[in-house]
Motif scaffolding. Structure first.
Motif, PDB file in Angstrom:
ATOM      1  N   ASP A  25       0.920   4.102  -2.779  1.00  0.00           N
ATOM      2  CA  ASP A  25       0.634   5.474  -2.354  1.00  0.00           C
ATOM      3  C   ASP A  25       1.735   6.427  -2.820  1.00  0.00           C
ATOM      4  O   ASP A  25       1.470   7.494  -3.380  1.00  0.00           O
ATOM      5  CB  ASP A  25       0.519   5.486  -0.819  1.00  0.00           C
ATOM      6  CG  ASP A  25       0.382   6.892  -0.263  1.00  0.00           C
ATOM      7  OD1 ASP A  25      -0.547   7.580  -0.683  1.00  0.00           O
ATOM      8  OD2 ASP A  25       1.230   7.297   0.570  1.00  0.00           O
ATOM      9  N   ARG A  38       1.531   9.593  -5.410  1.00  0.00           N
ATOM     10  CA  ARG A  38       1.925  10.950  -4.994  1.00  0.00           C
ATOM     11  C   ARG A  38       2.985  11.519  -5.918  1.00  0.00           C
ATOM     12  O   ARG A  38       2.975  12.707  -6.237  1.00  0.00           O
ATOM     13  CB  ARG A  38       2.407  10.921  -3.541  1.00  0.00           C
ATOM     14  CG  ARG A  38       1.220  10.794  -2.583  1.00  0.00           C
ATOM     15  CD  ARG A  38       1.660  10.416  -1.190  1.00  0.00           C
ATOM     16  NE  ARG A  38       2.571  11.391  -0.608  1.00  0.00           N
ATOM     17  CZ  ARG A  38       3.345  11.139   0.443  1.00  0.00           C
ATOM     18  NH1 ARG A  38       3.330   9.955   1.013  1.00  0.00           N
ATOM     19  NH2 ARG A  38       4.142  12.066   0.923  1.00  0.00           N
ATOM     20  N   ARG A  98       0.846  -1.204   0.000  1.00  0.00           N
ATOM     21  CA  ARG A  98       0.000   0.000   0.000  1.00  0.00           C
ATOM     22  C   ARG A  98       0.878   1.249   0.000  1.00  0.00           C
ATOM     23  O   ARG A  98       0.588   2.239  -0.666  1.00  0.00           O
ATOM     24  CB  ARG A  98      -0.930  -0.009   1.223  1.00  0.00           C
ATOM     25  CG  ARG A  98      -2.154  -0.912   1.026  1.00  0.00           C
ATOM     26  CD  ARG A  98      -3.251  -0.547   2.017  1.00  0.00           C
ATOM     27  NE  ARG A  98      -2.837  -0.809   3.392  1.00  0.00           N
ATOM     28  CZ  ARG A  98      -2.991  -1.989   3.989  1.00  0.00           C
ATOM     29  NH1 ARG A  98      -3.537  -3.003   3.342  1.00  0.00           N
ATOM     30  NH2 ARG A  98      -2.600  -2.178   5.233  1.00  0.00           N
TER      31      ARG A  98
END
Ligand code: ATP
Ligand code: MG
Length: 305
Positions: free
Chosen positions: A24, A28, A20
């Protein structure tokens, strides 16, 4: 074949915290690549202050500066701490023989004569500090216009053709002496890094009181525009509690971005680099780049707060 309980199946990997985190981070990174960043054309002068030691002032100064450069800004870091850590992290000379910010404050040497370019980028400049600055706190006491020395030097520097800067970021020592007062007098905006640890808010009211005092007597434009939560460890409840508490007190000033506790961030200075140059794709570098984008996009210089 029957799978044992210990063997992770492929689906459990994709659900794991590390997977995860990777997903993520890459989202970003992509968001940063497409982020809109428009520089105002004015020079914004920040002082990074907190009289608590070791809260991430220097780390924030150099990494925000490099992150701002990465979005197109021209940035000057003024190292106003005799420890010279910002000069080290930016890879500029600052041994005892180097002409430095000490000479600007005490001997009236023009700032232009001491500014060096960081090897990281031609747009990343540094006014270095040397060990001599340790004596400046006392030497300044007897000087004329002792609180305005830095302000005057910076004004003269910016008046020279070709010296346009988008940001000046001043790294302060962990005290509220004449060096920090010079920074407060030269700046428009105060950036306060807050470490997400015990006693995070200790001393903050004293700092805010000092800012008010400077506003009243020396520099009416000074305001706390930016609070940055640093060394955040998402695995601890304490970090979350500190972050919530700071946000409840300073809803307008705290950046959405939080800087994680990261080994890459702490390693970078020993290579004379910011984390942006050292490992630009790491979690710490991405967070500093996000913080820089927020700072550009939430310009509070003209609004005051
Ligand atoms: P001083 O008050 O002495 O000037 P400071 O407020 O400037 O300290 P820093 O020197 O920036 O604080 O940071 C203190 C220590 O914490 C340093 O060893 C630094 O490498 C480490 N540090 C800062 N930010 C992080 C981070 N996000 N992750 C891991 N370590 C960090
Ligand atoms: Mg420091």
């Amino acid at each position: 074949m029957k799978q044992s309980d210990e063997t992770p199946s492929s689906s459990s990997f994709f659900d794991s915290p590390i997977a995860r985190e990777i997903a993520d981070l890459s989202a970003r990174r992509r968001a940063l690549e497409s982020a809109k960043v428009e520089l105002s054309g004015r020079t914004r002068v920040f002082t990074v202050s907190n009289q608590k030691g070791g809260v991430g002032k220097t780390t924030t100064t150099v990494n925000i500066a490099a992150a701002l450069v990465s979005v197109g800004a021209r940035v000057l870091v003024i190292d106003l701490d005799p420890q010279g850590n910002a000069s080290t992290a930016l890879g500029v000379a600052h041994n005892a023989e180097t002409t430095s910010i000490y000479d600007v404050l005490i001997n009236e040497v023009p700032l232009a004569e001491i500014v060096q370019t960081s090897p990281e980028s031609p747009n990343l400049l540094c006014a270095p500090s040397t060990i001599h600055l340790a004596g400046a706190e006392i030497e300044l006491v007897s000087q004329v216009a002792r609180e305005h020395r830095l302000r005057g030097a910076l004004r003269d520097y910016l008046a020279i053709d070709g010296n346009h800067l988008d940001f000046v970021i001043i790294d302060c020592p962990p005290s509220l002496g004449l060096l920090t007062i010079n920074a407060f007098t030269a700046a428009d905006e105060v950036m306060i890094p807050i470490q997400c640890e015990y006693y995070a808010l200790e001393g903050l009211s004293q700092l805010l009181g000092s800012v008010q005092m400077i506003q009243k007597h020396l520099n009416p434009t000074l305001h706390v525009s930016t609070i940055l939560l640093t060394m955040y460890d998402g695995r601890t409840r304490l970090a979350q509690q500190v972050a919530d508490e700071v946000r409840s007190h300073f809803a307008n000033e705290v950046l959405d971005t939080v800087i994680p506790r990261s080994v890459r961030v702490s390693e970078a200075p020993s290579f004379g680099q910011t984390v942006i140059a050292y490992d630009g794709q790491s979690a710490g570098a991405i967070a500093y780049r996000e913080a820089a984008v927020e700072i550009v996009n939430r310009d509070t210089t003209t609004k005051g707060s």
